[in-house]
Design a protein around this motif. Structure first.
Motif, PDB file in Angstrom:
ATOM      1  N   GLN A   1       0.868  -1.182   0.000  1.00 39.79           N
ATOM      2  CA  GLN A   1       0.000   0.000   0.000  1.00 39.79           C
ATOM      3  C   GLN A   1       0.904   1.230   0.000  1.00 39.79           C
ATOM      4  OE1 GLN A   1      -2.893   0.418   3.200  1.00 39.79           O
ATOM      5  NE2 GLN A   1      -4.129   1.830   1.985  1.00 39.79           N
TER       6      GLN A   1
ATOM      7  N   ASN B   1      -6.049  -1.608   6.649  1.00 41.24           N
ATOM      8  CA  ASN B   1      -4.939  -2.548   6.452  1.00 41.24           C
ATOM      9  C   ASN B   1      -4.307  -2.898   7.799  1.00 41.24           C
ATOM     10  OD1 ASN B   1      -2.725  -3.968   5.459  1.00 41.24           O
ATOM     11  ND2 ASN B   1      -2.136  -2.402   3.989  1.00 41.24           N
TER      12      ASN B   1
ATOM     13  N   GLU C   1      -2.838  -2.795  -2.849  1.00 34.64           N
ATOM     14  CA  GLU C   1      -3.920  -2.372  -1.936  1.00 34.64           C
ATOM     15  C   GLU C   1      -4.507  -1.037  -2.409  1.00 34.64           C
ATOM     16  OE1 GLU C   1      -4.999  -3.566   1.210  1.00 34.64           O
ATOM     17  OE2 GLU C   1      -3.524  -5.120   1.713  1.00 34.64           O
TER      18      GLU C   1
ATOM     19  N   ILE D   1      -7.716   0.519  -1.252  1.00 33.57           N
ATOM     20  CA  ILE D   1      -8.813   0.238  -0.332  1.00 33.57           C
ATOM     21  C   ILE D   1      -9.480   1.504   0.209  1.00 33.57           C
ATOM     22  CG2 ILE D   1      -7.873  -2.010   0.283  1.00 33.57           C
ATOM     23  CD1 ILE D   1      -6.726  -0.811   2.829  1.00 33.57           C
TER      24      ILE D   1
ATOM     25  N   THR E   1     -11.627  -1.650  -3.297  1.00 33.51           N
ATOM     26  CA  THR E   1     -13.025  -1.238  -3.325  1.00 33.51           C
ATOM     27  C   THR E   1     -13.351  -0.753  -4.737  1.00 33.51           C
ATOM     28  OG1 THR E   1     -12.361   0.978  -2.638  1.00 33.51           O
ATOM     29  CG2 THR E   1     -13.063  -0.538  -0.908  1.00 33.51           C
TER      30      THR E   1
ATOM     31  N   ASP F   1     -16.495  -1.773   6.757  1.00 35.00           N
ATOM     32  CA  ASP F   1     -15.872  -2.593   5.710  1.00 35.00           C
ATOM     33  C   ASP F   1     -14.884  -3.631   6.251  1.00 35.00           C
ATOM     34  OD1 ASP F   1     -17.155  -1.776   3.433  1.00 35.00           O
ATOM     35  OD2 ASP F   1     -15.624  -0.344   2.799  1.00 35.00           O
TER      36      ASP F   1
ATOM     37  N   TYR G   1     -13.287  -6.816   4.245  1.00 35.26           N
ATOM     38  CA  TYR G   1     -11.855  -6.749   3.934  1.00 35.26           C
ATOM     39  C   TYR G   1     -11.146  -8.012   4.422  1.00 35.26           C
ATOM     40  CZ  TYR G   1      -7.058  -4.889   3.941  1.00 35.26           C
ATOM     41  OH  TYR G   1      -5.717  -4.694   3.731  1.00 35.26           O
TER      42      TYR G   1
END
Length: 797
Positions: free
Chosen positions: A535, A548, A633, A635, A660, A746, A750
């Motif tokens: 990420q 994360n 990532e 997200i 997402t 979420d 996740y």
């Protein structure tokens, strides 16, 4: 493409070294070798640079000027060598001389002239504009210190000055003869002449000399070299008898304008300096454009036929009143004529729905700093309200006017003063039309359009991942280098075991390279056999690095309870800077680093989880991380990320996206198919439904999900030593204060997505097939195609 033999290059290089330093190769240092090589490469491009500018002038070509506060260029040595078509020749020639190109390249500073995707996009765009042989240039500020150099001290982000110009910049050329004057402060009064013109008179204004530094932007294997013009603020020539102390104080104040990118805006002085910066490069750039335009001998009636000015986010929105000022005050045009020209010259890209990109400035600040510009903004607003009031209701006019509530709204100024407004991904543009800028879309429907962002495959594949680039050429030839959509031909190899094995081997090489870097720089041992989960982006709450982190804590707790649990070894890699005044983001950085210290040193989990948070993330580090990534990532909370470009860079290098349905992730899924991307979480529609009905209660998820409950408690119960303060603040933001970006909502989705990643990665044949399909689908996200759309649909080049 430059015709250069290895023998000729070696002669030229030795000659340049002698001319600059009066020494031979054996006596020279890497810094001297870099300077000699840089000067030589720039000289190789100088003829094309001159001829490109002359060609544009003689043919009266329409030219686009891309105004951006940020240009995150990265190192330019290898990029210029590649684009000139001499990378392999120079590498081989240097090897003959006992030198290593990659070692020399490390001498080059990584200019910190940007904070993330906005600046990197601008850099990709100007590269692609030259590569597509379009007449287009960049315009920005030559920041002495760029953003900041990030250091971690006890896990906290500390900002240090990043003096990238300490040893000069071999690529730029100072153009003092093209300097212009920019005025601030003072009093402006208007004198009406007999012919009806209003002549402005400035009294007691502060005048700043804007000096341009030009950098050649070399097109890929063609004869086009465009210009990136960055402006430096200097003190104008002083009259005799100037007081020394007054002069030094004035010099300090003026030079601060081009000193630091994004000064701390948590106080009035910082905000004032930022506004100064925005007007400084806007005024200098627009004045320079008009001066160049006059060389064609055309009247101002034809300006929009020959000039396009693009406003990249709201930072350059003052282009609108500045062009009006010059047309009214210098060219003596009447208002209606000047306004028609201005609207047809200007175009604007909106990059996000977040508040910091929808700038607004206090009226008192603008009127004090830029009195004439404020007069013009007032008149633009007055005329807009007058006209709009005859067509729309009072509430809509109030919502869309430029000056409202004691502030000047820069996005409104850019929209009203431009003929084109574009978003940067299909979803983002739809949200602008339907939600954020719906009133303006109702008023100006024909002005709105979408231009999905792109990246240049030259830097992000051909340079940063040469082994993969070579494999692709071996499989499908090299047409993809100039026609990126040809990458789709790779799909023919999706069931070829040999190709998939080669792909795996290349990823392994890149992971080994990154693991060696981490060991040398950070002292952390990571296994190339582990899954590298990446990420990398600006640290902002909406990008949800926290989501994360919470999952990492969940995995750590599982391993602590049951060390025998079959979790595939994972290395979580973060790269991010937080704005100096963004306290919450800095607390998240501290929290990630504290968890990293706990996890990385815990022998009980057998190294199944490692966390690597690289310091001072930038282009050069990205070039190391991205080729090594297995998972990308992406997200952010759906509806918050305008586009994203790290998602495109990572997929181009064979990472599988975990995302997402936000920004360009939606279009990536369309390209690779739902089976080759892992999607989770709320949709934009879901998010706006929550906003509408107000039914989201974060504490319910904390109370009712025992896994999440335990994970969150680690932030405040001492499980993570040293994180008590930051942990409490993060805990409260999520549980007590509403969880603005729906992290808890979420979390379970996740976790399920991460469990799916774990299962998929164990089947390496399937995983490499997914990676290959991602590479094959990445070609459409080339910035070459994006700028062609801008050129055709917006700039009319």
């Amino acid at each position: 493409m430059l015709d250069l033999s290895k023998r000729k290059f070696k002669e030229d290089f030795k000659r340049m070294l002698t001319e600059l330093y009066a020494m031979d190769i054996e006596q020279s240092s890497p810094a001297e070798q870099y300077a000699a090589l840089g000067n030589l490469v720039r000289s190789y491009s100088s003829k094309d640079w001159s001829e490109t500018n002359q060609r544009y002038l003689e043919k009266e070509k329409k030219q686009a000027y891309y105004f951006s506060m940020e240009f995150l260029l990265g190192r330019m040595l290898k990029s210029n060598l590649l684009n000139l078509g001499i990378l392999n020749t120079v590498r081989a020639g240097l090897k003959d001389l006992g030198l290593n190109l990659e070692a020399i390249e490390q001498v080059e500073p990584d200019p910190g002239l940007g904070n993330g995707g906005l600046g990197r996009l601008a850099a990709c765009f100007i590269d692609s504009i030259a590569t597509c042989r379009l007449a287009g240039h960049g315009n920005g500020i030559r920041f002495k210190y760029g953003l900041f150099k990030q250091k971690f001290v006890n896990g906290y982000q500390v900002e240090l000055p990043e003096n990238w110009l300490q040893n000069g910049n071999v690529w730029e050329r100072r153009r003092l003869n093209m300097a212009v004057t920019v005025s601030f402060y003072g009093h402006v009064w208007m004198e009406k002449t007999k012919s009806g013109y209003l002549i402005p008179h400035y009294e007691h204004d502060q005048r700043v000399l804007a000096v341009p530094y030009d950098t050649p932007i070399i097109g890929y294997e063609n004869d086009t070299v465009n210009t990136l013009r960055l402006w430096s603020a200097e003190v104008p020539p002083q009259s005799e008898g100037t007081d020394y102390r007054a002069y030094m104080q004035q010099r300090k104040e003026i030079e601060s304008i081009s000193e630091v990118l994004y000064p701390d805006d948590s106080n009035y002085d910082g905000r004032l300096l930022r506004l100064k910066q925005e007007y400084f490069f806007v005024s200098a750039g627009v004045q320079s454009i008009l001066r160049h335009y006059r060389k064609m001998g055309l009247s101002m009636n034809h300006l929009a036929e020959k000039v396009a000015v693009h406003i990249n986010d709201t930072h350059p929105a003052l282009c609108v009143p500045e062009l009006m000022r010059l047309l009214l005050d210098v060219e003596k045009l009447d208002w209606d004529h000047a306004w028609n020209i201005t609207v047809n010259v200007m175009s604007y890209t909106n990059h996000t729905i977040m508040s910091e990109a929808l700038e607004k400035w206090p009226v008192d600040m603008i009127s004090h700093l830029l009195p004439r510009i404020y007069q013009i903004i007032q008149e633009i607003d007055r005329r807009y309200v007058l006209k709009a009031s005859t067509l729309f209701d009072k509430e809509m006019v109030g919502r869309t006017r430029i000056i409202e509530g004691g502030h000047v709204k820069m996005a409104h100024l850019a929209i009203i003063g431009s003929h084109s407004i574009n978003g940067v991904a299909k979803l983002h543009t739809a949200i602008l039309k339907e939600k954020v800028l719906h009133d303006f879309y109702f008023i100006y429907p024909s002005r709105f359009n979408n231009k999905t962002n792109g990246i240049t495959q030259r830097r992000w594949l051909m340079l940063s991942n040469e082994p993969l680039s070579k494999l692709i050429c071996d499989k499908i030839g090299d047409d993809w280098e100039k026609t990126p959509t040809e990458l789709k031909m790779l799909k023919a190899f999706r069931n070829d075991a040999k190709t998939l094995s080669q792909l795996h081997d290349i990823k392994r090489i890149n992971k080994e390279r990154f693991a060696e870097f981490v060991l040398q720089k950070m002292g952390i041992v990571i296994s190339p056999d582990a899954l590298f989960d990446v990420q990398i982006k600006r640290l902002h709450a909406y990008k949800r690095q926290l989501l994360n982190l919470l999952n990492i804590i969940r995995m750590y707790l599982i391993l602590k309870d049951h060390p025998e649990t079959d979790l595939y070894p994972r290395v979580f890699i973060f790269g991010a800077k937080a704005a100096p005044s963004y306290t919450y983001a800095k607390e998240i950085i501290k929290l990630i680093n504290t968890v990293a210290g706990l996890v990385n040193q815990d022998q009980a989990i057998n190294g199944k989880i490692k966390i690597v948070f690289v310091e001072n993330y930038g282009v050069s580090l990205a070039e190391k991380i991205i080729p090594a990534a297995d998972v990308s990532e992406q997200i952010s909370l759906a509806s918050k990320e305008a586009s994203g470009t790290s998602n495109m860079k990572l997929m181009l290098n064979g990472a599988v996206t975990l995302a997402t349905l936000d920004g360009a992730n939606v279009e990536i899924r369309e390209r690779v198919g739902p089976e080759n991307i892992v999607i989770f979480g709320l949709t934009a529609k879901d998010v706006y439904q929550y906003y509408q009905d107000g039914s989201y209660h974060a504490a319910n998820y904390y109370d009712n999900d025992p896994v999440l409950h335990r994970v969150l408690n680690t932030l405040i119960d001492g499980t993570i030593p040293g994180a008590e303060t930051e942990g409490r603040h993060v805990f409260d933001s999520l549980v007590k204060y509403g969880d603005e970006f729906f992290v808890l909502r979420d979390f379970q989705a996740y976790v399920e997505a991460q469990n799916k990643i774990d299962r998929l990665y164990r089947d390496q044949l399937k995983w490499q097939r997914m990676a290959l399909i991602n590479i094959a689908g990445a070609g459409v996200f080339s910035s070459d195609y994006t700028v062609r759309q801008y050129a055709t649909d917006i700039w009319d080049l």
